[in-house]
Enzyme design. Structure first.
Site, PDB file in Angstrom:
ATOM      1  N   GLY A   1       5.654   5.829 -34.622  1.00  0.00           N
ATOM      2  CA  GLY A   1       5.394   5.320 -33.261  1.00  0.00           C
ATOM      3  C   GLY A   1       4.766   3.934 -33.386  1.00  0.00           C
TER       4      GLY A   1
ATOM      5  N   GLY B   1       1.404   3.885 -35.518  1.00  0.00           N
ATOM      6  CA  GLY B   1       1.045   5.117 -36.222  1.00  0.00           C
ATOM      7  C   GLY B   1       2.217   6.075 -36.352  1.00  0.00           C
TER       8      GLY B   1
ATOM      9  N   ASP C   1       6.987  -1.837 -24.367  1.00  0.00           N
ATOM     10  CA  ASP C   1       7.785  -1.496 -25.563  1.00  0.00           C
ATOM     11  C   ASP C   1       8.894  -0.516 -25.179  1.00  0.00           C
ATOM     12  OD1 ASP C   1       7.115  -0.298 -28.978  1.00  0.00           O
ATOM     13  OD2 ASP C   1       8.568  -1.734 -28.174  1.00  0.00           O
TER      14      ASP C   1
HETATM   15  O1  LIG Z   1       2.387   7.168 -28.653  1.00  0.00           O
HETATM   16  C1  LIG Z   1       2.341   8.485 -29.022  1.00  0.00           C
HETATM   17  C2  LIG Z   1       1.188   9.225 -28.833  1.00  0.00           C
HETATM   18  C3  LIG Z   1       1.147  10.551 -29.215  1.00  0.00           C
HETATM   19  C4  LIG Z   1       2.281  11.114 -29.807  1.00  0.00           C
HETATM   20  F1  LIG Z   1       2.217  12.402 -30.164  1.00  0.00           F
HETATM   21  C5  LIG Z   1       3.453  10.389 -30.001  1.00  0.00           C
HETATM   22  C6  LIG Z   1       3.485   9.056 -29.605  1.00  0.00           C
HETATM   23  N1  LIG Z   1       4.590   8.233 -29.753  1.00  0.00           N
HETATM   24  C7  LIG Z   1       5.843   8.711 -29.973  1.00  0.00           C
HETATM   25  N2  LIG Z   1       6.239   9.973 -30.007  1.00  0.00           N
HETATM   26  C8  LIG Z   1       7.578  10.115 -30.251  1.00  0.00           C
HETATM   27  C9  LIG Z   1       8.172  11.439 -30.285  1.00  0.00           C
HETATM   28  C10 LIG Z   1       7.396  12.535 -29.915  1.00  0.00           C
HETATM   29  C11 LIG Z   1       7.985  13.795 -29.908  1.00  0.00           C
HETATM   30  N3  LIG Z   1       9.293  13.970 -30.257  1.00  0.00           N
HETATM   31  C12 LIG Z   1      10.036  12.908 -30.617  1.00  0.00           C
HETATM   32  C13 LIG Z   1       9.512  11.621 -30.642  1.00  0.00           C
HETATM   33  C14 LIG Z   1       8.282   8.961 -30.398  1.00  0.00           C
HETATM   34  S1  LIG Z   1       7.172   7.638 -30.244  1.00  0.00           S
END
Ligand SMILES: Oc1ccc(F)cc1Nc1nc(-c2ccncc2)cs1
Length: 348
Positions: A82, A85, A187
């Site tokens: 992400g 992180g 983004d």
């Molecule tokens: O900014 C966050 C804060 C907390 C999180 F747990 C995740 C993100 N960012 C992202 N999560 C994903 C993703 C999640 C779940 N399944 C497929 C992709 C893609 S980018």
């Protein structure tokens, strides 16, 4: 309490009460988070190994005020990177509940990710379940989704026009919700648009670069141009040029995502090499990337959303309305398009 309401199979009144309790509690948490985030962070910076935080999903169970990897939750697998992180799938050890978690080094964490996100309450925005300090990292927890649009685009060449317009329409609904609350995502891209198991619904996520607008409608920070950490191929000209930012920056990025969905590749990279920000500022908008066989109403969406001057560019609301017309012009969303997407992601 919510559990009492849940035990009772409940008539409409109890179900409605539960919805109201949930909405009010989200509002309270959101107000608390926004008001206290900076104080909590300052406190965390002084006590670098504390395990303070806030969990507001009842199936994420701290034990003696601690919520740590390997103790209260375990990491099942890595999902993707992400902003700032890595994202993992985790399981709560006492309830078995699974969700997504992003681990961010404190040095890269900015409270805007949590304060912007916690102010949102839309079915088109993925839900934040909590934020916990763990050693030198901040860990954000959110609902787990089956896949993300970026993954779908990596599994297939490109998407049918009806499906691409359907996903853009839902993303613009999410952006309207954010912009009405003076939140910029900054983004918007396929990797930050999550999909439901049936590939019919999308959820915007990852507020790691988000900002909150001042009353004027402009962001307090000028964009950092090439230094801006967003996705360069989706960067609006004003962002690439280091000018003032507004909600229109997200609208430009959403049209870059539509180009990505229809062409199967991101804009600019077929004709230019990095750094792209010089081209984005000096070249005309990438309308040459619009597929020649796309519907005339889809072409109108691009023309309105890829205006270089943010003042002349459509708002999220205006572009959503144009997208509705384009979706209607292509005959609406066909079930076979959804089914094919699911097959590509092996979700059905
Ligand atoms: O900014 C966050 C804060 C907390 C999180 F747990 C995740 C993100 N960012 C992202 N999560 C994903 C993703 C999640 C779940 N399944 C497929 C992709 C893609 S980018």
């Amino acid at each position: 309490s919510q559990s009492a309401v849940q035990d009772d199979p409940g008539d409409g009144v109890l179900a409605e009460l539960r919805g109201k309790v949930r909405h009010i509690s989200k509002f309270i948490v959101s107000a608390f988070l926004r008001a206290s985030m900076k104080h909590i962070l300052n406190d965390w910076k002084t006590s670098a190994f504390a395990n303070q935080g806030l969990l507001f999903h009842r199936l994420l169970r701290p034990s003696s005020c601690q919520y740590r990897e390997c103790e209260e939750y375990s990491v099942l697998h890595h999902i993707q990177n992400g902003s700032y992180g890595d994202v993992f799938c985790i399981r709560d050890k006492s309830t078995g509940f699974q969700c997504a978690a992003k681990r961010i080094p404190l040095s890269h964490f900015h409270s805007g990710e949590v304060s912007s996100w916690s102010a949102l309450n839309s079915p088109r925005v993925v839900e934040l379940f909590g934020v916990v300090m763990e050693g030198p990292n901040v860990v954000l927890f959110m609902e787990l989704k089956q896949a993300c649009l970026g993954q779908l685009l990596r599994q297939t060449t490109c998407l049918p026009e009806d499906l691409a317009l359907h996903y853009l329409h839902q993303t613009l609904e999410a952006l309207e919700h954010l912009h009405n609350r003076k939140v910029l995502h900054l983004d918007v891209k396929a990797d930050n648009v999550l999909l439901s198991a049936d590939c019919r619904d999308t959820f915007l996520c990852d507020f790691g670069l988000s900002e909150t607008l001042e009353g004027s409608g402009w962001s307090s920070k000028a964009a950092m141009g090439a230094a801006f950490p967003g996705t360069e191929t989706h960067m609006a000209p004003e962002v690439a040029g280091g000018d003032r930012l507004s909600a229109k920056a997200d609208v430009w990025s959403s049209c870059c995502m539509l180009l990505h969905m229809l062409n199967g590749c991101q804009p600019w990279i077929r004709c230019y090499s990095h750094p792209l920000c010089v081209q984005i500022v000096n070249e005309p908008p990438p309308l040459w990337e619009v597929p020649s066989n796309c519907n005339n109403f889809t072409a109108k969406v691009f023309k309105a959303g890829l205006q270089k001057d943010p003042e002349r560019r459509a708002s999220a609301k205006e572009l959503r309305r144009k997208t509705t017309k384009a979706l209607r012009a292509v005959g609406g969303l066909s079930p076979s398009s959804i089914h094919t997407a699911c097959e590509k992601l092996l979700l059905c």
